[in-house]
Design a protein around this motif. Sequence first.
Motif, PDB file in Angstrom:
ATOM      1  N   VAL A  85       0.863  -1.157   0.062  1.00 62.63           N
ATOM      2  CA  VAL A  85       0.086  -0.111   0.187  1.00 62.63           C
ATOM      3  C   VAL A  85       0.805   1.124  -0.058  1.00 62.63           C
ATOM      4  O   VAL A  85       0.649   2.129  -0.741  1.00 62.63           O
ATOM      5  N   LEU A  86       1.848   0.987   0.735  1.00 61.33           N
ATOM      6  CA  LEU A  86       2.635   2.408   0.870  1.00 61.33           C
ATOM      7  C   LEU A  86       3.404   2.802  -0.537  1.00 61.33           C
ATOM      8  O   LEU A  86       3.656   3.798  -0.877  1.00 61.33           O
ATOM      9  N   THR A  87       3.907   1.550  -0.964  1.00 60.39           N
ATOM     10  CA  THR A  87       4.460   1.793  -2.478  1.00 60.39           C
ATOM     11  C   THR A  87       3.793   2.368  -3.507  1.00 60.39           C
ATOM     12  O   THR A  87       4.306   3.330  -4.278  1.00 60.39           O
ATOM     13  N   LEU A  88       2.608   2.074  -3.430  1.00 51.22           N
ATOM     14  CA  LEU A  88       1.408   2.315  -4.385  1.00 51.22           C
ATOM     15  C   LEU A  88       1.002   3.795  -3.947  1.00 51.22           C
ATOM     16  O   LEU A  88       0.917   4.739  -5.163  1.00 51.22           O
ATOM     17  N   MET A  89       1.054   4.179  -2.928  1.00 53.33           N
ATOM     18  CA  MET A  89       0.783   5.434  -2.369  1.00 53.33           C
ATOM     19  C   MET A  89       2.020   6.439  -2.810  1.00 53.33           C
ATOM     20  O   MET A  89       1.723   7.604  -3.308  1.00 53.33           O
ATOM     21  N   ALA A  90       3.029   5.878  -3.031  1.00 51.77           N
ATOM     22  CA  ALA A  90       4.127   6.743  -3.288  1.00 51.77           C
ATOM     23  C   ALA A  90       4.258   6.952  -4.934  1.00 51.77           C
ATOM     24  O   ALA A  90       4.788   7.937  -5.545  1.00 51.77           O
TER      25      ALA A  90
ATOM     26  N   LEU B 183      -7.111   6.969  -2.897  1.00 48.64           N
ATOM     27  CA  LEU B 183      -7.801   6.172  -2.315  1.00 48.64           C
ATOM     28  C   LEU B 183      -8.467   5.279  -3.409  1.00 48.64           C
ATOM     29  O   LEU B 183      -8.398   3.774  -3.259  1.00 48.64           O
ATOM     30  N   GLN B 184      -9.353   5.521  -4.371  1.00 50.88           N
ATOM     31  CA  GLN B 184     -10.232   4.951  -5.206  1.00 50.88           C
ATOM     32  C   GLN B 184      -9.284   4.074  -6.252  1.00 50.88           C
ATOM     33  O   GLN B 184      -9.815   2.642  -6.474  1.00 50.88           O
ATOM     34  N   SER B 185      -8.033   4.442  -6.773  1.00 47.72           N
ATOM     35  CA  SER B 185      -7.122   3.868  -7.455  1.00 47.72           C
ATOM     36  C   SER B 185      -6.333   2.753  -6.560  1.00 47.72           C
ATOM     37  O   SER B 185      -6.348   1.686  -7.279  1.00 47.72           O
ATOM     38  N   LEU B 186      -6.042   3.025  -5.402  1.00 46.67           N
ATOM     39  CA  LEU B 186      -5.440   2.046  -4.642  1.00 46.67           C
ATOM     40  C   LEU B 186      -6.494   0.728  -4.625  1.00 46.67           C
ATOM     41  O   LEU B 186      -6.094  -0.478  -4.686  1.00 46.67           O
ATOM     42  N   ALA B 187      -7.798   1.064  -4.312  1.00 44.61           N
ATOM     43  CA  ALA B 187      -8.653   0.116  -4.072  1.00 44.61           C
ATOM     44  C   ALA B 187      -8.987  -0.717  -5.218  1.00 44.61           C
ATOM     45  O   ALA B 187      -8.853  -2.015  -5.409  1.00 44.61           O
ATOM     46  N   ARG B 188      -8.922   0.024  -6.606  1.00 42.75           N
ATOM     47  CA  ARG B 188      -8.931  -0.810  -7.864  1.00 42.75           C
ATOM     48  C   ARG B 188      -7.616  -1.533  -7.959  1.00 42.75           C
ATOM     49  O   ARG B 188      -7.784  -2.889  -8.515  1.00 42.75           O
TER      50      ARG B 188
END
Length: 215
Positions: free
Chosen positions: A158-163, A168-173
């Motif tokens: 999750v942290l890597t994708l946030m970087a 929030l929506q893109s992380l969920a997808r």
Amino acid sequence: MHKPARVLIVDDHPVMLFGLQLLLRDHPRYCVCGEASNADDARRLAEELRPHVMVTDLVMGGRDGHHLIEDVVAASPGTRIVVYSSQDETVHAREALRSGARAYVSKTEGLETVERAIVAVLAGLVYLRPGLPTPWRVSEDAATRPAIDDLSPREQQVLTLMAQGLDLQSLARELCLSVKTIGTYRERLKIKLGLDSVRSLERLAAARLAENADG
């Protein structure tokens, strides 16, 4: 009289699912509220049903179940997870507890041990085979904040994708999880890393990504 504890059972072997059903279905203290044979269905059912306990295998279809444990804990924090697995407990129990499970039972122990584990986790205890070394049990003291390298694999993901700038929506997808579950991961990361805002978390994630690129 107390209502029976709702139990979700998860295993990709039909015989094992049947055995767990047989163990619990006539017991007055438990009610099998659902069953799943893969991680995706288990995530969905855990979020929909909010069971008191989930009994799950650790490897299904050749896929690691540690992410499943983390996702269920994030989506349904009140669910206590009992891992019932043929994987070597001396190797995998530590990571399972670190991911959020409360019990680890080897399939060599038999189904009656699963019931003992369920009793223990419902009482707020951790259940492991007697004699299994446990100096590595994860502290729940919020004052003990792990470094980034000590985060669980899913938290690091999750942290890597946030970087990478995902919202929030893109992380969920990207992770095939609900927005609510991703929000829980984000809040957990803030607490573990001692940060007071999402923006601070995003800056830390970006800095970590830059460090890795330079390395």
